[in-house]
Scaffold this active site. Structure first.
Site, PDB file in Angstrom:
ATOM      1  N   GLU A 398       0.723  -1.183  -0.016  1.00 11.94           N
ATOM      2  CA  GLU A 398       0.112   0.035   0.086  1.00 11.94           C
ATOM      3  C   GLU A 398       1.017   1.469   0.033  1.00 11.94           C
ATOM      4  OE1 GLU A 398      -2.887  -0.448  -0.669  1.00 11.94           O
ATOM      5  OE2 GLU A 398      -3.124  -2.726  -0.072  1.00 11.94           O
ATOM      6  N   HIS A 489      -5.155  -6.295 -11.174  1.00 14.04           N
ATOM      7  CA  HIS A 489      -4.730  -7.110 -10.372  1.00 14.04           C
ATOM      8  C   HIS A 489      -4.432  -8.421 -10.783  1.00 14.04           C
ATOM      9  CE1 HIS A 489      -6.736  -4.074  -7.907  1.00 14.04           C
ATOM     10  NE2 HIS A 489      -5.793  -4.144  -6.738  1.00 14.04           N
TER      11      HIS A 489
HETATM   12 ZN   LIG Z   1      -2.776  -2.543  -5.016  1.00 12.47          ZN
END
Ligand SMILES: [Zn+2]
Length: 907
Positions: A398, A489
Site C-alpha cells: 500500500e 490485479h
Molecule cells: Zn494494490
C-alpha cells in the site's frame, strides 16, 4: 491491494455503457523486432517509436552537450531536435527532477494542451555530468502530438456535474452522492478530448469513482473505481501537525499479542498517541474504531477520528488487536527501506507525513482489505484474518502505491494498472524479505499477504504470488475496464513475476535499485508492459549493469512473454478490422459488408468506415467540425448518426451521408434546445428514424423519402425507445407505468407505407416467467426479435421471435436453456441471432473464460454455439450478412474491432 474494492466486479445485466480510453496500447515499434535479441545485441533499444503520436517513446545512447540548469537544458535539447522529438516545448511544464547518487539527473515534464494537463502526457530527459560538461543521455515518455481538442467546455459546468453523478448505477443514490471537481484534463487519443474530472462518492454504497465527463458532449468519457492512486487533493491535515507533541518511546502489543517497542508522542495533556517523530516524515496511526472505510477514502482524516491513544506509554491490548501497532511499526520499516536502500525521503520523496488508519469497516461489517487512498493507508480486518496492517508485505504494498503515485503515477487501469500493482507487490515482498532476512530461495518470499490468515498454509492464504509463472501468452486477462480495472490485479503478476525473477538473478539490492530507478526516472502514467521492459533495461544500463546482466534482465521479461509485439502471439480467432477502438461511445454498426464506428484514426477522432473483407483503408466519414459524431448505424449504403456539442453549442443533430464518402453530409434534424435529447438514429433506404426526448417524454420521429421528420403518434404518458428500422417497418419499445405498477413494455410495429401501428406484442414475455421487460428490438429475416429480460438479473434472458403481423410469438431460445443470453446485447441477420453471455465473478477471481462471450443461434432455432473462440472479453456485436458478425474484442489487452471469417462453432 490484494483484494478488489468492495463493490467493483459486480456484474449486472444492465446496459451500462462501458467506457475506455486509449491506454495500454502496444507501441508500434520501430525496432527491435519481436522475440529474443541476438546473444551479443544490446538489449536496451536505441529508439522506440511512440503509439498514437509522432514523438518517440524512448531514445537512448545519446551524448548531447546540454549545459546549464537541468530543466532549461533539457527543454533546449528537446527544442533543438524538432525532427527527432516532434515536441512543442512550450507545452511542457516541469513536474520535478530527481538526482541519483552518481549525479544522474532526471527532469520530468507534464504535457499541457492550452494550459490543460494531458492525461498521461509526460516526457523525461536524463542528464549526466555537471555544469558545462552536462550531457543528455536519453529521453522518453509519452507526448501526444496532433492534439486539436478544444480548451474551453461547450457544456455548462452544472450539466457536466450532473452527467458525472448520473454515472452512478442506482438513481436513488444520486441525491446523497457528491461530485468533487478536480479540474479539466485532456484525454489523449486522436485529437484528444476535453474532459472535466470528478470524484463521485456514493456514501450509501461506500464507493468512490473517478469520472471524466466529455466537456464537448456532456457524456461520460471514462469512469473507473477510485480506490487506486490519483493525485491527492486534500492531504490529511490533522495528521501532519506535530504541534504540542513531544517524542517518546513506549510499548504496545502487536496483532499477534507480542509486545513491541514503539516510537510515540506525548501530548500536552500528558497522554500518548501513535505519532513517530524520529524521522523527517512524521508517522501517525489512527484507529477508525470500526467506522466505515469510506469515511477515510480520498478525504482528510475526520477531525473526530483520533490517533491510537493511551494514558501511559504502554498501550493496551486493543491497540494491537485493531492493527495499530503493526501499521505504525511497519510504516517505519517501509520508510527506512526507501531511505536507506534507495535514497528516498518518504512516500512523496519530500518527507511528507505518513498516515495509516486501522480498524476500518465496510459499513459496520468486516472489511478484510486495505487500500492507499491517495494520501494514506486504510486497513481493515475480518473473520479468520489478522488486521491487514499486520502483514509487512501488505503494508509495504500500500505504501509503495504512494511512492508510485509520486513518481511514475501509473494509471490504475489496464497494463499501467497492472504495473502499478506489480511494482507495489515487488516492493511489498522485497521490503518484507529484506526486513525479515528472507532468502530469495525461500518460497514464502514470493507470497504476498501470506501472513494474514489465522489458520491454513501461507500458500493458501497468499493473495498473490510472484512466482506463479504467469505469462502474457498463457494468462493475460483480456478485459475492458469494468472488470478488475482492466486486469490490474490479475495481470500484475505477469509483470511483477519478471521483476521477481530479476531480483533472484541479480543480487536483491541491485534489482531493487534498478526497479526503483525505472519507476522514478523512466515510467510514465500510461506505459504498458513493453514500455516497462524498456524502462527497466534502460535503468539497468544507467546503473552500470553489464551486458550479461542486462541480457538476464531481458530474459526475465522474455520468460513472462513481455516482448515487443507480444499481443500478436496470442493467436486470436478473429481478424482485426480497426485497432484500438477505445472510445467509450464506440459501438460498431455493419450492413452489407460495410462497417462504421467512432474511432481515433490518423485523421483524428471521428466516424470511420471500412469493408468487412478488409480491402481498402478505413476512411473518415464525419466532418471535422469540433463535434463528437457517434451512435452511427447503416443500411450498408448510407450512414446515419448523431453529432453532439461543438462550437455551435450543445445542441444535437442527426446527420446522414453515403458510406462511399462521395456524397455530402446532410442534416436530418437539429434539436433546438439543450433540454432535448436525440437518440436511436436508424436508416433503411430512404427512411430515417430517431427518437427525441423532451420533458421526460420520448417519441419516435420518421423522415420518409428525404422529407422533413415528423413525430409518430405515441399515447400520452407513453415513451418509445429502442428503434429498429428495416424495409418500411419501424419497431419501437413502448413503455409506460400503470399507476404504481411496474413499468410496462410492449414491442410495437409501425408500417411506414400504412402510416400507422400495425402490431403490438403485449405478450412479450413467455408465460409464467414473472416480472420482465422486453429489450433489444431487432428486425431481421421477416421477424421481430427481442430479449425478454427477467427482473431477477441472476436469470438468463429469453430470445423471443415473432412474425410481423403480431401473432404467434415463440421462444427462439428459452432463458432456461444452457448458454442463453445474459446481457442486453442482441443482434441479428437474416440467418442468425447473436447475443452475449456475461458471467458472475468466479469465486477464485476473474478468468478469461468468465469474461463476456458471444454466442450465435440460427434464426430458425437450434443449438447455440460460440461465435468466436477468442480468449478474452467480447463486446458490442453487430450482425452483418449470413452468420458474419463484427464485434469489439479485448483479448489482446486493447480493444479492437474484429470479425471472424468462419461460422460459429464449438471452442
Ligand atoms: Zn494494490
Amino acid at each position: 491491494m490484494p483484494r478488489l474494492p468492495r463493490t467493483t466486479g459486480t456484474f449486472t445485466l444492465g446496459a451500462a455503457a462501458v467506457v475506455t480510453l486509449a491506454l495500454a496500447v502496444p507501441p508500434a515499434l520501430a525496432l527491435p523486432a519481436a522475440g529474443a535479441p541476438a546473444p551479443d545485441a544490446d538489449p536496451v533499444p536505441a529508439l522506440v517509436a511512440g503509439t498514437d503520436t509522432a514523438a518517440p517513446q524512448l531514445v537512448t545512447g545519446l551524448s548531447d552537450p546540454a549545459p546549464g540548469d537541468p530543466a532549461p537544458a533539457a527543454l533546449a535539447h528537446l527544442a533543438a531536435h524538432p525532427d527527432r522529438y516532434r515536441i512543442d516545448t512550450g507545452e511542457l511544464a516541469e513536474l520535478g527532477s530527481t538526482q541519483g547518487p552518481d549525479g544522474r539527473r532526471t527532469v520530468r515534464f507534464e504535457q499541457r494542451h492550452g494550459g490543460i494537463p494531458v492525461l498521461g502526457g509526460q516526457y523525461l530527459v536524463h542528464l549526466t555530468g555537471q555544469g558545462a560538461g552536462q550531457k543528455v543521455r536519453s529521453a522518453g515518455g509519452r507526448y501526444f502530438t496532433g492534439l486539436t481538442a478544444p480548451t474551453t467546455p461547450a457544456v455548462p459546468a452544472g450539466t457536466l456535474r450532473q452527467a458525472a453523478l448520473a454515472e452512478l448505477p442506482d438513481p436513488r443514490s444520486r441525491d446523497a452522492a457528491t461530485a468533487e471537481d478536480l479540474g479539466a484534463v485532456i484525454l489523449p487519443g486522436g485529437g484528444g478530448r476535453l474532459a472535466e474530472h470528478y470524484t463521485v462518492r456514493d456514501p450509501a454504497a461506500g464507493t468512490a469513482r473517478e469520472v471524466y465527463v466529455d466537456a464537448t458532449t456532456g457524456t461520460v468519457a471514462l469512469a473507473h473505481d477510485a480506490r487506486a492512486p490519483r493525485p491527492a487533493t486534500a492531504p490529511a491535515t490533522t495528521a501532519t501537525t506535530a504541534d504540542g507533541l513531544q517524542p517518546a518511546t513506549g510499548t504496545a502489543p502487536d496483532a499477534h499479542g507480542r509486545t513491541a517497542p514503539v516510537h510515540i508522542a506525548k501530548r500536552a495533556d500528558g497522554t500518548y498517541q501513535f505519532t513517530d517523530l524520529t524521522r523527517p516524515a512524521p508517522i501517525t496511526t489512527y484507529d477508525a474504531d470500526g467506522r466505515d472505510a469510506g469515511d477515510f477514502d480520498h478525504v482528510p482524516v475526520p477531525a473526530d477520528a483520533l490517533p491510537a491513544s493511551s494514558p501511559t506509554p504502554d498501550f493496551p491490548a486493543a491497540t494491537g488487536e485493531h492493527g495499530a501497532t503493526d501499521a505504525h511499526v511497519n510504516a517505519g520499516i517501509v520508510y527506512d527501506f526507501y531511505r536507506d536502500r534507495l535514497g528516498r525521503d518518504g512516500l512523496d520523496g519530500k518527507g511528507g507525513a505518513i498516515v495509516s488508519v486501522v480498524n476500518a469497516s465496510d459499513g459496520g461489517k468486516p472489511f478484510p482489505n486495505a487500500f492507499w487512498d491517495g494520501s494514506k493507508m486504510v486497513y481493515g480486518s475480518g473473520p479468520g484474518y489478522y488486521p491487514f496492517s499486520a502483514a509487512l508485505d501488505v503494508a509495504a504494498h500500500e505504501m509503495t502505491h504512494g511512492v508510485v503515485e509520486h513518481t511514475a503515477d501509473l494509471f490504475a487501469l489496464g497494463q499501467p494498472g497492472a504495473m502499478n500493482e506489480g511494482i507495489s507487490d515487488y516492493f511489498g515482498n522485497a521490503i518484507e524479505a529484506t526486513a525479515r532476512g528472507l532468502s530469495m530461495d525461500d518460497p514464502a518470499a514470493a507470497l504476498l499477504g501470506e501472513g494474514l490468515c489465522r489458520s491454513g498454509t501461507p500458500q493458501a492464504c497468499a493473495q498473490r504470488r510472484l512466482d506463479d509463472h504467469r505469462t502474457t501468452d498463457a494468462d493475460y486477462l483480456g478485459t475492458r475496464y469494468e472488470i478488475d480495472q482492466g486486469g490490474a490485479h490479475y495481470n500484475s503478476t505477469i509483470f511483477s513475476g519478471a521483476l521477481w525473477d530479476i531480483r533472484r538473478t541479480l543480487d536483491p539490492l541491485t534489482a531493487d535499485r534498478v526497479v526503483y530507478h525505472a519507476l522514478a526516472d523512466y515510467l510514465t502514467p500510461l506505459d504498458d508492459f513493453t514500455a516497462g521492459r524498456d524502462a527497466v533495461l534502460s535503468a539497468g544500463r544507467d546503473l552500470g549493469l553489464t551486458k550479461r546482466q542486462l541480457r538476464s534482465v531481458a530474459a526475465a521479461f522474455d520468460a513472462h512473454g513481455i516482448t515487443p509485439g507480444w499481443q500478436k502471439r496470442l493467436g486470436t480467432d478473429s481478424r482485426t478490422l480497426l485497432q484500438n477502438v477505445s472510445n467509450g461511445m464506440a459501438t460498431p454498426a455493419v450492413a452489407r459488408g460495410h462497417w462504421l464506428i467512432l474511432g481515433d484514426g490518423p485523421a483524428g477522432t471521428g466516424l470511420y468506415t471500412g469493408t468487412v473483407d478488409g480491402r481498402g483503408t478505413p476512411v473518415r466519414l464525419s466532418p471535422e467540425d469540433g463535434r463528437i459524431h457517434s451512435w452511427a448505424t447503416t443500411d450498408g449504403t448510407n450512414a446515419v448518426w448523431a453529432a453532439m456539442g461543438g462550437p455551435q453549442g450543445a445542441g444535437q443533430e442527426v446527420l446522414t451521408a453515403p458510406l462511399s464518402g462521395a456524397g455530402p453530409v446532410r442534416g436530418v434534424f437539429r434539436s433546438t434546445s439543450t433540454a432535448q435529447q436525440l437518440g436511436n438514429a436508424r436508416i433503411s433506404g430512404t427512411d430515417i428514424a430517431f427518437t427525441l426526448t423532451e420533458n421526460g417524454h420520448t417519441r419516435p420521429y420518421l423522415s420518409h423519402d428525404g422529407g422533413a421528420p415528423v413525430p409518430l403518434p405515441v399515447p400520452e404518458g407513453h415513451n418509445a425507445s429502442e428503434l429498429a428500422l428495416k424495409d418500411g417497418l419501424l419497431a419501437w419499445n413502448e413503455t409506460w407505468r400503470d399507476g404504481d405498477g411496474p413499468l410496462v413494455t410492449v414491442p410495437t410495429l409501425y408500417s411506414v407505407a400504412a402510416g400507422k401501428v400495425t402490431a403490438r406484442y403485449a405478450e412479450h414475455a413467455p408465460a409464467g416467467t414473472g416480472p420482465s421487460s422486453a429489450t433489444s428490438l431487432t428486425l431481421a429475416g421477416g421477424r421481430l426479435l427481442w430479449l425478454d429480460l427477467p427482473a431477477d438479473h441472476t436469470r438468463r434472458a429469453t430470445i423471443r421471435s415473432a412474425p410481423l403481423d403480431g401473432s404467434g410469438i415463440t421462444d427462439l431460445l428459452s432463458g432456461g436453456s444452457p448458454n442463453a443470453p445474459r446481457s442486453t446485447a442482441l443482434t441479428a441477420s437474416d440467418q442468425a441471432v447473436t447475443y452475449r453471455v456475461d458471467s458472475d465473478k468466479p469465486a477464485g477471481g476473474w478468468t478469461n473464460a468468465a469474461l463476456p462471450k458471444l454466442w450465435q443461434v440460427p434464426l430458425t432455432g437450434g443449438t447455440p454455439q460460440r461465435l468466436s473462440c477468442d480468449r478474452g472479453g467480447q463486446y458490442e456485436a453487430a450482425a452483418d450478412q449470413g452468420t458474419r458478425v463484427i464485434w469489439l474484442d479485448a483479448t489482446t489487452g486493447r480493444t479492437d474491432l474484429v470479425v471472424r471469417d468462419r461460422p460459429a462453432g464449438t471452442c
